[in-house]
Design an enzyme around this catalytic site. Structure first.
Site, PDB file in Angstrom:
ATOM      1  N   ARG A  64       0.651  -1.501  -0.142  1.00 13.34           N
ATOM      2  CA  ARG A  64       0.168  -0.305  -0.048  1.00 13.34           C
ATOM      3  C   ARG A  64       0.772   1.458  -0.324  1.00 13.34           C
ATOM      4  O   ARG A  64       2.181   0.695   0.018  1.00 13.34           O
ATOM      5  CB  ARG A  64      -0.840  -0.065   1.533  1.00 13.34           C
ATOM      6  CG  ARG A  64      -0.180  -0.031   2.946  1.00 13.34           C
ATOM      7  CD  ARG A  64      -0.734  -0.167   3.723  1.00 13.34           C
ATOM      8  NE  ARG A  64      -0.912   1.565   4.051  1.00 13.34           N
ATOM      9  CZ  ARG A  64       0.026   2.055   4.520  1.00 13.34           C
ATOM     10  NH1 ARG A  64       1.372   1.390   4.756  1.00 13.34           N
ATOM     11  NH2 ARG A  64       0.212   3.493   4.270  1.00 13.34           N
ATOM     12  N   GLY A  65       0.194   2.115   0.018  1.00 16.20           N
ATOM     13  CA  GLY A  65       1.037   3.505   0.121  1.00 16.20           C
ATOM     14  C   GLY A  65       1.038   4.008  -1.736  1.00 16.20           C
ATOM     15  O   GLY A  65       1.473   3.325  -2.211  1.00 16.20           O
ATOM     16  N   ALA A  66       0.717   4.796  -1.754  1.00 16.47           N
ATOM     17  CA  ALA A  66       0.410   5.116  -3.175  1.00 16.47           C
ATOM     18  C   ALA A  66       2.232   5.612  -4.352  1.00 16.47           C
ATOM     19  O   ALA A  66       1.597   4.804  -5.331  1.00 16.47           O
ATOM     20  CB  ALA A  66       0.621   7.503  -3.476  1.00 16.47           C
ATOM     21  N   ARG A  98      -6.914  -0.884  -7.272  1.00 19.47           N
ATOM     22  CA  ARG A  98      -7.279   0.359  -5.982  1.00 19.47           C
ATOM     23  C   ARG A  98      -7.554   1.562  -6.674  1.00 19.47           C
ATOM     24  O   ARG A  98      -6.472   2.303  -7.755  1.00 19.47           O
ATOM     25  CB  ARG A  98      -6.163   0.283  -4.993  1.00 19.47           C
ATOM     26  CG  ARG A  98      -6.301  -0.108  -4.244  1.00 19.47           C
ATOM     27  CD  ARG A  98      -5.585  -0.234  -2.454  1.00 19.47           C
ATOM     28  NE  ARG A  98      -6.223   0.894  -1.763  1.00 19.47           N
ATOM     29  CZ  ARG A  98      -6.122   0.619  -0.743  1.00 19.47           C
ATOM     30  NH1 ARG A  98      -4.551   1.180  -0.595  1.00 19.47           N
ATOM     31  NH2 ARG A  98      -6.715   2.103  -0.192  1.00 19.47           N
ATOM     32  N   GLN A 212      -3.140   2.424  10.602  1.00 12.89           N
ATOM     33  CA  GLN A 212      -1.709   2.358   9.746  1.00 12.89           C
ATOM     34  C   GLN A 212      -0.933   2.892  10.363  1.00 12.89           C
ATOM     35  O   GLN A 212       0.155   3.386  11.055  1.00 12.89           O
ATOM     36  CB  GLN A 212      -1.755   3.007   8.080  1.00 12.89           C
ATOM     37  CG  GLN A 212      -2.676   2.199   7.006  1.00 12.89           C
ATOM     38  CD  GLN A 212      -3.806   1.934   7.345  1.00 12.89           C
ATOM     39  OE1 GLN A 212      -5.209   2.446   8.362  1.00 12.89           O
ATOM     40  NE2 GLN A 212      -4.857   1.717   5.980  1.00 12.89           N
ATOM     41  N   ASP A 253      -2.618  10.118  -1.712  1.00  9.87           N
ATOM     42  CA  ASP A 253      -2.694   9.447  -3.131  1.00  9.87           C
ATOM     43  C   ASP A 253      -3.373  10.144  -4.430  1.00  9.87           C
ATOM     44  O   ASP A 253      -3.474   9.272  -4.798  1.00  9.87           O
ATOM     45  CB  ASP A 253      -3.808   8.526  -2.475  1.00  9.87           C
ATOM     46  CG  ASP A 253      -3.793   7.588  -1.251  1.00  9.87           C
ATOM     47  OD1 ASP A 253      -2.987   6.350  -1.521  1.00  9.87           O
ATOM     48  OD2 ASP A 253      -3.519   8.151  -0.441  1.00  9.87           O
ATOM     49  N   LYS A 264      -5.676   9.878   3.232  1.00 11.29           N
ATOM     50  CA  LYS A 264      -6.029   8.807   3.513  1.00 11.29           C
ATOM     51  C   LYS A 264      -7.387   9.141   4.663  1.00 11.29           C
ATOM     52  O   LYS A 264      -7.183  10.382   4.865  1.00 11.29           O
ATOM     53  CB  LYS A 264      -4.847   7.901   5.031  1.00 11.29           C
ATOM     54  CG  LYS A 264      -5.972   6.666   5.583  1.00 11.29           C
ATOM     55  CD  LYS A 264      -6.374   6.114   5.423  1.00 11.29           C
ATOM     56  CE  LYS A 264      -5.897   5.037   4.240  1.00 11.29           C
ATOM     57  NZ  LYS A 264      -7.079   3.819   3.710  1.00 11.29           N
TER      58      LYS A 264
END
Length: 380
Positions: A64-66, A98, A212, A253, A264
């Site tokens: 995860r994470g842009a 996503r 997170q 993101d 987020k």
């Protein structure tokens, strides 16, 4: 093909176990991920042998994470090409895993474009696959370089706003090496301040519903020796009121053409609190997160995630009984609202820090100029 797991030793450091890496064992190339759903209880690697396994890893937030999603998407296209799968089909599945994080589609398209360009020049599929892998590796390198430059620009801007050091920074979600080819985005700025003795405290939002901040940012802060304190998301207001926050640092993101920042869920309330209390609200993200094709925040497709993420708590190594694999905390049948992201309008954003420099005030014209400069550098 089914994913495979490999257990690491407990003494591994984050630098020993990167968030993502490409490997070529005798049985064929694989993409190896640090499974973020298992942190901080255990460091376990997830081995993806094809693009469909990577799609599932993305949807489950194992990766995860842009910025990291962009890297993963590019490697996923290369993996499909090398293993002989339909590249366009794999690319479409990866890009749609996503919908909100623009870096994912950017990384996928970069590798697919390299693959197609090689075929257009008369290359065979093997040569196309090698071109896609080269593009993914180049994106990985560029992101690591961008992370270092963002940290430098971000700390300089923070020092300009708040001379004298002793920064007390509030952050939300996770923005460190777990989301990047380097040391991260917003967290990288805090880490740079820490290394230069200018970080007094990192306030870490737990980041409900998937924690997170508690599971990942606290993990990275502890590993890097930062002075940090974890708080529930709804305790942030009392920190602002007490004058305990000097700046808010978050990632992104997607940043739309007008400067709206999608991040987020929970980021927008922090921006409102920051504005009321006259605290700088700073967004740190690479230029690849800027999406000039989406005009404003209202045009962003915000991912809606399963309700059980709200109605259940998932804790690594704890027996689970809920439908989603967690411990139920709400009555059976409870409906839940669970957007993965919210949108902060540009007028609440003090600055956007990128590897190309700082945009402040945040306007559509300033962002367009930044992106134009970045494109010129890419083609130079």
């Amino acid at each position: 093909m089914a994913d495979q797991y490999a257990q690491s030793g407990e003494d591994k450091r984050p630098t020993d176990m990167p968030a993502i890496r490409w490997e070529e064992p005798p049985e064929g190339p694989v993409l190896v991920l640090l499974d973020q759903t298992r942190l901080p209880a255990e460091e376990v690697e997830l081995v993806c042998t094809d693009a469909s396994a990577l799609v599932e890893a993305i949807r489950s937030l194992a990766v995860r994470g842009a910025p990291l999603l962009g890297i993963a998407g590019a490697y996923g296209v290369a993996l499909a090409a090398i293993r002989g799968f339909d590249v366009d089909e794999a690319a479409a599945a990866l890009a749609g895993a996503r919908p909100t994080a623009v870096n994912l589609s950017v990384g996928v398209e970069r590798a697919r474009t390299a693959y197609r360009a090689e075929l257009a020049r008369g290359g065979d599929p093997d040569q196309g696959a090698r071109a896609a892998l080269a593009a993914a590796r180049q994106l990985h390198r560029e992101d690591a370089e961008a992370s270092a430059r963002m940290a430098e620009h971000g700390l300089a801007f923070l020092d300009e706003l708040l001379p004298g050091g002793g920064h007390r920074v509030l952050t939300h979600c996770n923005t460190g090496s777990l989301v990047s080819g380097g040391e991260g985005t917003a967290f990288a700025v805090a880490l740079a301040a820490h290394r230069q003795g200018r970080l007094r405290r990192l306030w870490v939002d737990e980041t409900r519903p998937l924690l997170q901040g508690a599971r990942l940012t606290a993990y990275e802060a502890a590993r890097n020796g930062l002075t940090y304190t974890l708080l529930t998301d709804n305790a942030a207001g009392s920190l602002f009121a007490a004058g305990e926050v000097d700046a808010v640092l978050i990632g992104a993101d997607r940043i739309t053409a007008d400067g709206s920042v999608t991040n987020k869920v929970g980021s927008y309330p922090l921006a409102v609190l920051a504005r009321y209390h006259h605290v700088p609200f700073i967004v740190v993200a690479p230029v690849t997160t800027v999406d000039p094709h989406t005009p404003d925040g209202a045009s962003v497709e915000v991912e809606q995630r399963p309700g059980y993420e709200v109605t259940e708590i998932t804790a690594p190594q704890v027996q689970v009984t809920g439908a989603g694999g967690g411990i139920p905390i709400a009555p059976l049948g409870t409906q839940a609202y669970n957007p993965a992201f919210d949108v902060t309008p540009p007028e609440l954003v003090t600055a956007i820090v990128t590897e190309q420099g700082v945009v402040s005030p945040v306007t559509a014209g300033a962002l367009e100029e930044l992106c134009t400069r970045a494109r010129r550098e890419d083609t130079a």
